[in-house]
Design a protein around this motif. Sequence first.
Motif, mmCIF file in Angstrom:
data_model
loop_
_atom_site.group_PDB
_atom_site.id
_atom_site.type_symbol
_atom_site.label_atom_id
_atom_site.label_comp_id
_atom_site.label_asym_id
_atom_site.label_seq_id
_atom_site.Cartn_x
_atom_site.Cartn_y
_atom_site.Cartn_z
ATOM 1 N N PHE A 95 -7.168 -8.902 -4.599
ATOM 2 C CA PHE A 95 -5.750 -8.617 -4.366
ATOM 3 C C PHE A 95 -5.518 -8.345 -2.889
ATOM 4 O O PHE A 95 -6.333 -7.715 -2.223
ATOM 5 C CB PHE A 95 -5.307 -7.425 -5.219
ATOM 6 N N GLY A 152 -2.295 -7.544 0.191
ATOM 7 C CA GLY A 152 -0.906 -7.307 0.560
ATOM 8 C C GLY A 152 -0.621 -8.061 1.843
ATOM 9 O O GLY A 152 -0.611 -9.291 1.878
ATOM 10 N N GLY A 181 -2.610 -7.985 4.420
ATOM 11 C CA GLY A 181 -3.874 -8.298 5.104
ATOM 12 C C GLY A 181 -4.037 -7.558 6.422
ATOM 13 O O GLY A 181 -4.673 -8.068 7.342
ATOM 14 N N SER A 182 -3.512 -6.335 6.510
ATOM 15 C CA SER A 182 -3.573 -5.611 7.790
ATOM 16 C C SER A 182 -4.734 -4.625 7.859
ATOM 17 O O SER A 182 -4.842 -3.859 8.816
ATOM 18 C CB SER A 182 -2.248 -4.887 8.064
ATOM 19 N N THR A 216 1.735 -3.266 3.108
ATOM 20 C CA THR A 216 2.613 -3.177 1.939
ATOM 21 C C THR A 216 2.354 -1.853 1.209
ATOM 22 O O THR A 216 1.363 -1.171 1.474
ATOM 23 C CB THR A 216 2.293 -4.316 0.957
ATOM 24 N N GLY A 220 -2.136 6.713 6.152
ATOM 25 C CA GLY A 220 -1.529 7.914 6.716
ATOM 26 C C GLY A 220 -1.552 7.903 8.229
ATOM 27 O O GLY A 220 -2.277 7.123 8.845
ATOM 28 N N ARG A 236 2.955 5.004 19.133
ATOM 29 C CA ARG A 236 2.063 3.875 18.813
ATOM 30 C C ARG A 236 2.068 2.846 19.937
ATOM 31 O O ARG A 236 1.034 2.335 20.343
ATOM 32 C CB ARG A 236 2.529 3.173 17.539
#
Length: 301
Positions: free
Chosen positions: A61, A63, A65-66, A128, A138, A211
């Motif tokens: 599975f 999402g 891909g990060s 995601t 987090g 960031r």
Amino acid sequence: MDDLEKLLAETDIAYRRDCTLAELTTFKVGGAADVVFYPESVEQCAALIRLAGQAGKKLVFLGNGSNVIGSDRGCRDWIVLSTRLTELSLGENGRICAGAGVKTVKVSSFAAQNSLSGLEFAQGIPGTVGGAVFMNAGAYGGSMDQITVKTHYLDETGRLCVLEGKEHQFGYRESFFSRNPGCMILSTELLLTPGNAEEIHGRMEDFRKRRKEKQPLEYPSAGSTFKRPQGDFAGRLIEEAGLKGYRIGDAQVSEKHAGFIINRGCATGDEIMQLIRVVQERVKERFGVDLECEVRYLGEK
Ligand SMILES: Cc1cc2nc3c(=O)[nH]c(=O)nc-3n(C[C@H](O)[C@H](O)[C@H](O)COP(=O)(O)OP(=O)(O)OC[C@H]3O[C@@H](n4cnc5c(N)ncnc54)[C@H](O)[C@@H]3O)c2cc1C
């Protein structure tokens, strides 16, 4: 028509057979994926799990891909993207229900629009909801375990199940799902706190700014490569070990933030893995600390 095409002819689930792991991941590395599915409903997800069982195929599975490194040898398992599970709704008393495929940033902005606080930390985390629950994502003192109340998922047999509260077994960058990677997260209910919209937007903006200042966002990466060791920071240890800017091919320890390995353009999955091993060895030699990978490997060994 090959065997896979015969099997796929039995379903109406969208799929691609011309995709690479590089296209599916923010690190932008990795070879060919045999097949990538895009289910749009719980029924399609359950059908896919049953079909894979019949075909003797493993499902993976994904999402956004990060948080993964794609293998240069690609992936023979069936990849299931959750990005079309995009339900997003406001419930009662500060609850938000989000499909596994909704971007965490989008849910965070949706919460802010509804004057709900608790998900500001997710601004700038490019994944995601499914990936965030799996990883217990987090930042800046906030994390998914503080706000996640309920998750619907399918188990390895395609049975619809629910987890509530502590059943998520959240730990630092881990959850029930990281211990049971054969389960597919479908949707999650978050419980947020009423707040002042202007202050919530202010905190989000502050996190985005921090960031941008500190992280090498101009290069492909998967964020922090390593988990934070107890009482310290991976970035500090890597820098002190003299590895800031260290490079293998196009994989490099970022000069801006040593906790990030970046892709300078044409890195391969193997170069990134070699660099990870060098960093782990040097940090172990110098400080006696075992750096554990936060980023997960996807595809053939
Ligand atoms: C620039 C940058 C900054 C980042 N900053 C942070 C940060 O501050 N904090 C942080 O925690 N992370 C951070 N990350 C890492 C990453 O964004 C998070 O871990 C994110 O939550 C992963 O979500 P994803 O959808 O991309 O998951 P993916 O990378 O697609 O998957 C991650 C894992 O979750 C599993 N998974 C995904 N979806 C499902 C599903 N529906 N069902 C079952 N399993 C699933 C996958 O199998 C995989 O093992 C950062 C990454 C980048 C590139």
